[in-house]
Design an enzyme around this catalytic site. Sequence first.
Site, PDB file in Angstrom:
ATOM      1  N   CYS A  44       0.841  -1.184   0.000  1.00 42.51           N
ATOM      2  CA  CYS A  44       0.000   0.000   0.000  1.00 42.51           C
ATOM      3  C   CYS A  44       0.882   1.241   0.000  1.00 42.51           C
ATOM      4  O   CYS A  44       2.005   1.213   0.486  1.00 42.51           O
ATOM      5  CB  CYS A  44      -0.944   0.096   1.204  1.00 42.51           C
ATOM      6  SG  CYS A  44      -2.011  -1.326   1.394  1.00 42.51           S
ATOM      7  N   ARG A  76       2.943   0.138  -5.406  1.00 47.87           N
ATOM      8  CA  ARG A  76       2.821  -0.548  -4.122  1.00 47.87           C
ATOM      9  C   ARG A  76       1.516  -1.336  -4.005  1.00 47.87           C
ATOM     10  O   ARG A  76       1.323  -2.074  -3.037  1.00 47.87           O
ATOM     11  CB  ARG A  76       2.915   0.464  -2.985  1.00 47.87           C
ATOM     12  CG  ARG A  76       4.197   1.257  -3.015  1.00 47.87           C
ATOM     13  CD  ARG A  76       4.219   2.279  -1.909  1.00 47.87           C
ATOM     14  NE  ARG A  76       4.429   1.654  -0.625  1.00 47.87           N
ATOM     15  CZ  ARG A  76       5.626   1.433  -0.092  1.00 47.87           C
ATOM     16  NH1 ARG A  76       6.702   1.798  -0.722  1.00 47.87           N
ATOM     17  NH2 ARG A  76       5.743   0.862   1.079  1.00 47.87           N
ATOM     18  N   TRP A 107      -2.988  -2.555  -1.609  1.00 50.04           N
ATOM     19  CA  TRP A 107      -2.758  -3.951  -1.960  1.00 50.04           C
ATOM     20  C   TRP A 107      -3.425  -4.751  -0.858  1.00 50.04           C
ATOM     21  O   TRP A 107      -3.019  -4.700   0.298  1.00 50.04           O
ATOM     22  CB  TRP A 107      -1.267  -4.256  -2.023  1.00 50.04           C
ATOM     23  CG  TRP A 107      -0.974  -5.643  -2.505  1.00 50.04           C
ATOM     24  CD1 TRP A 107      -0.963  -6.082  -3.800  1.00 50.04           C
ATOM     25  CD2 TRP A 107      -0.635  -6.782  -1.706  1.00 50.04           C
ATOM     26  NE1 TRP A 107      -0.651  -7.418  -3.853  1.00 50.04           N
ATOM     27  CE2 TRP A 107      -0.448  -7.874  -2.585  1.00 50.04           C
ATOM     28  CE3 TRP A 107      -0.482  -6.996  -0.339  1.00 50.04           C
ATOM     29  CZ2 TRP A 107      -0.106  -9.155  -2.145  1.00 50.04           C
ATOM     30  CZ3 TRP A 107      -0.149  -8.279   0.106  1.00 50.04           C
ATOM     31  CH2 TRP A 107       0.042  -9.330  -0.789  1.00 50.04           C
ATOM     32  N   ASN A 118      -0.385   1.531   5.800  1.00 50.44           N
ATOM     33  CA  ASN A 118       0.414   0.578   5.017  1.00 50.44           C
ATOM     34  C   ASN A 118       0.990  -0.416   6.006  1.00 50.44           C
ATOM     35  O   ASN A 118       1.631  -0.005   6.973  1.00 50.44           O
ATOM     36  CB  ASN A 118       1.527   1.347   4.290  1.00 50.44           C
ATOM     37  CG  ASN A 118       2.608   0.431   3.735  1.00 50.44           C
ATOM     38  OD1 ASN A 118       2.327  -0.694   3.354  1.00 50.44           O
ATOM     39  ND2 ASN A 118       3.828   0.919   3.693  1.00 50.44           N
ATOM     40  N   GLY A 119       0.766  -1.717   5.767  1.00 53.71           N
ATOM     41  CA  GLY A 119       1.321  -2.720   6.681  1.00 53.71           C
ATOM     42  C   GLY A 119       0.214  -3.557   7.291  1.00 53.71           C
ATOM     43  O   GLY A 119      -0.908  -3.604   6.769  1.00 53.71           O
ATOM     44  N   GLU A 162      14.204 -17.869 -13.207  1.00 56.89           N
ATOM     45  CA  GLU A 162      13.805 -16.480 -13.436  1.00 56.89           C
ATOM     46  C   GLU A 162      12.925 -16.366 -14.691  1.00 56.89           C
ATOM     47  O   GLU A 162      11.933 -15.635 -14.704  1.00 56.89           O
ATOM     48  CB  GLU A 162      15.059 -15.597 -13.539  1.00 56.89           C
ATOM     49  CG  GLU A 162      14.846 -14.169 -14.001  1.00 56.89           C
ATOM     50  CD  GLU A 162      13.967 -13.317 -13.086  1.00 56.89           C
ATOM     51  OE1 GLU A 162      13.540 -13.802 -12.034  1.00 56.89           O
ATOM     52  OE2 GLU A 162      13.678 -12.178 -13.465  1.00 56.89           O
ATOM     53  N   LYS A 188       9.167 -14.881 -14.628  1.00 55.37           N
ATOM     54  CA  LYS A 188       8.775 -13.727 -15.448  1.00 55.37           C
ATOM     55  C   LYS A 188       7.536 -14.076 -16.263  1.00 55.37           C
ATOM     56  O   LYS A 188       6.583 -13.305 -16.335  1.00 55.37           O
ATOM     57  CB  LYS A 188       9.915 -13.398 -16.378  1.00 55.37           C
ATOM     58  CG  LYS A 188      10.638 -12.159 -16.492  1.00 55.37           C
ATOM     59  CD  LYS A 188      10.925 -11.147 -15.504  1.00 55.37           C
ATOM     60  CE  LYS A 188      10.485 -11.259 -14.099  1.00 55.37           C
ATOM     61  NZ  LYS A 188      11.400 -10.710 -13.128  1.00 55.37           N
ATOM     62  N   GLU A 227       4.310 -14.534 -13.996  1.00 61.78           N
ATOM     63  CA  GLU A 227       3.769 -13.378 -13.281  1.00 61.78           C
ATOM     64  C   GLU A 227       3.101 -12.356 -14.196  1.00 61.78           C
ATOM     65  O   GLU A 227       2.217 -11.642 -13.760  1.00 61.78           O
ATOM     66  CB  GLU A 227       4.813 -12.714 -12.385  1.00 61.78           C
ATOM     67  CG  GLU A 227       5.891 -11.967 -13.098  1.00 61.78           C
ATOM     68  CD  GLU A 227       6.882 -11.298 -12.137  1.00 61.78           C
ATOM     69  OE1 GLU A 227       6.466 -10.805 -11.089  1.00 61.78           O
ATOM     70  OE2 GLU A 227       8.079 -11.275 -12.468  1.00 61.78           O
ATOM     71  N   HIS A 260      13.909 -36.776 -12.795  1.00 69.76           N
ATOM     72  CA  HIS A 260      13.493 -37.218 -11.453  1.00 69.76           C
ATOM     73  C   HIS A 260      12.032 -36.881 -11.171  1.00 69.76           C
ATOM     74  O   HIS A 260      11.618 -36.831 -10.012  1.00 69.76           O
ATOM     75  CB  HIS A 260      14.401 -36.585 -10.393  1.00 69.76           C
ATOM     76  CG  HIS A 260      15.833 -36.988 -10.554  1.00 69.76           C
ATOM     77  ND1 HIS A 260      16.261 -38.276 -10.342  1.00 69.76           N
ATOM     78  CD2 HIS A 260      16.913 -36.298 -10.972  1.00 69.76           C
ATOM     79  CE1 HIS A 260      17.564 -38.348 -10.588  1.00 69.76           C
ATOM     80  NE2 HIS A 260      17.981 -37.158 -10.986  1.00 69.76           N
ATOM     81  N   LYS A 271       4.727  -3.970  -6.398  1.00 66.04           N
ATOM     82  CA  LYS A 271       6.167  -3.846  -6.609  1.00 66.04           C
ATOM     83  C   LYS A 271       6.952  -3.963  -5.307  1.00 66.04           C
ATOM     84  O   LYS A 271       8.064  -4.448  -5.289  1.00 66.04           O
ATOM     85  CB  LYS A 271       6.423  -2.487  -7.265  1.00 66.04           C
ATOM     86  CG  LYS A 271       7.854  -2.240  -7.681  1.00 66.04           C
ATOM     87  CD  LYS A 271       8.200  -3.035  -8.913  1.00 66.04           C
ATOM     88  CE  LYS A 271       9.643  -2.908  -9.291  1.00 66.04           C
ATOM     89  NZ  LYS A 271      10.096  -4.047 -10.088  1.00 66.04           N
TER      90      LYS A 271
HETATM   91  C1  F6R Z   1       9.494 -10.517  -9.785  1.00 65.85           C
HETATM   92  C2  F6R Z   1       9.702  -9.559  -8.731  1.00 65.85           C
HETATM   93  C3  F6R Z   1       9.634 -10.026  -7.316  1.00 65.85           C
HETATM   94  C4  F6R Z   1      10.682  -9.305  -6.467  1.00 65.85           C
HETATM   95  C5  F6R Z   1      10.532  -9.690  -4.993  1.00 65.85           C
HETATM   96  C6  F6R Z   1      11.597  -9.052  -4.126  1.00 65.85           C
HETATM   97  O1  F6R Z   1       9.618  -9.936 -11.035  1.00 65.85           O
HETATM   98  O2  F6R Z   1       9.907  -8.398  -8.972  1.00 65.85           O
HETATM   99  O3  F6R Z   1       9.787 -11.405  -7.224  1.00 65.85           O
HETATM  100  O4  F6R Z   1      11.947  -9.643  -6.937  1.00 65.85           O
HETATM  101  O5  F6R Z   1       9.273  -9.308  -4.529  1.00 65.85           O
HETATM  102  O6  F6R Z   1      11.554  -7.668  -4.213  1.00 65.85           O
HETATM  103  P1  F6R Z   1      12.782  -6.766  -3.834  1.00 65.85           P
HETATM  104  O7  F6R Z   1      13.878  -7.062  -4.808  1.00 65.85           O
HETATM  105  O8  F6R Z   1      12.279  -5.373  -3.932  1.00 65.85           O
HETATM  106  O9  F6R Z   1      13.198  -7.147  -2.444  1.00 65.85           O
END
Ligand code: F6R
Length: 608
Positions: free
Chosen positions: A2, A27, A74, A98-99, A480, A484, A487, A503, A603
């Site tokens: 948030c 956020r 969020w 927020n939190g 990764e 990507k 998500e 396996h 994010k």
């Molecule tokens: C995926 C992504 C998330 C962040 C994760 C950690 O594309 O962005 O998996 O990598 O939430 O976030 P940070 O790096 O901000 O600690």
Amino acid sequence: MCGIVGIISRKPVADRLVDALKRLEYRGYDSAGVATLENGRLTRRRAEGKLSNLATLVGEQQLDGTIGIGHTRWATHGVPSVANAHPHATKRLALVHNGIIENYRELKAELETEGAVFESQTDTEIVAHLVTRELERGLPPKEAVQVVLARLEGAFSLAFLFDGEEELLIGARRGSPLAVGEGEGEMFLGSDGIALSPFTDTVRYLEEGDLAVLEHGRITIFDQHGAEVTRAVKRAGGKAFYVDKGNHRHFMQKEIYEQPEVLSHTLGAFVDMTTGRTRLPKDQAIDFSKVRRIALSACGTGFYAALVGRYYFERYARIPCDLDVASEFRYRESPLADVDLALFVSQSGETADTLASLRYAKGEGLATAAIVNVEESTIAREADHVFPTLAGPEIGVASTKAFTCQLMALAALAIKAGVDRGVILPEREIEFTRILAEAPRLANEAIRLEGAIEALSRKMATKKHALFLGRGFSYPLALEGALKLKEISYIHAEGYAAGELKHGPIALIDETMPVVVIAPHDRSFEKTASNVQEVAARGGEIVLFTDAKGAASGIVDGAELIVLPDMPEILTPIVYAIPLQLLAYHTAIQMGTDVDQPRNLAKSVTVE
Ligand code: F6R
């Protein structure tokens, strides 16, 4: 998560609250709302969904108040809806949060026995009722907030607006970040400095337990013991980067394209390009010859960067590493024997699990270091050593440029560590740094594959599942690449170490299953090639990301090929990440999803 914001001014604030919320939408974007005082009376506008819905509402039902608070949500407690949207209010006050208030159930039960009725399913509304109770008992606003804060458990930041109080906003921080800013006769608060950047570049970050009282013309900050304190002024910055997608359709695409440039900036922080010698960014001093073991920890994409980091440190510096996802690290009760450094990786520097792990490591008496992109973040402020990635603000929820910059920082640190430990001689160090300096050029070449990858994405978009395979340095990339894709396109994807396929996961292979293989022609190539044969023999559709030599080896007839330039092994994780980002990006576009703000995500993940 948030985002919260507040403004006290002599001019109407509603539009500027919405504007600041735009910069905080990373956020969370489940709902948004603002509250102002209209002729001294609390008035709210709230809307479910993206901020644009709130902007429309505020356009239709204008607010003229000169003091107000705003929120972008969020969802944690309660579904995304108008009733659960912040600000939450009573007759006496409105607040944004927020939190998480962890003891909200017990507090709610207490309030209910006194007859309180709640409009929402949130933990936040409890705080509104608790502060109201203290106001009705006769406490002034600041004291009422202080009494209530002492009863709250969890990690949070809060901002309060009081009915009839045109001259007062209160902000408080415990766990989640909160900044306050001073403009000309106007005062601001927000979840980060970037939210405030168009209004002021004089920003102070509150510390744990701080409470800030914002009035016209002044901000007074009190620490957790109630003593008045000063906090250092920081320049907010980041404004120009933030709002502009340039010629790109999405922030994610822009950020993929920025990689050559930001990789070069990040390298510059770790390498003196005139001598070719590695160095630690300013004021940092770690002697890796004294480090017996490193404990690495991070979340999500940062965790995959840390996994590459482990390979780098172990191979090039011969330092053994432990690695945990941050949400497990502090609960695993690992003996941490021989660990002399705990290293955390985070783009935002606010991820709750990573921050909690950092605090755990400090509590265990370990030296801590953090590779972070946001230098004013809590993790950057609390770690003993800070290694910045100079990726610039990353707005797309899916991490791209921050990831490759994290890899660059980790590669340079591993070389520095190898030099400190005497396992990399000075000539070899210079050779390595020359190789790293090739990354921006190679990243550019990888971006030029976009046309071929776009074509590939059309097929990928018809699939329901995908597997990603890699070995050695390419294994973290398989993880990764799968993250990507899932998500942002919502296609189910899994990454595996190529050798693990037999396996279990090989049972999934049939002619409908695309298998993306990341296999530069390195020391693992032949082994991966055998695994690819096993997939081909079972009818799997293979997409091979490789180099000219790998392509010429003709692993499988009919495999779809994406051919990257040749490069030394240390660069492959950095450069091969780019076509995987582009594959996810274009597949998401084919699927018509919201690329920059995929569903259910945010994010900055500031809840555990
Ligand atoms: C995926 C992504 C998330 C962040 C994760 C950690 O594309 O962005 O998996 O990598 O939430 O976030 P940070 O790096 O901000 O600690």
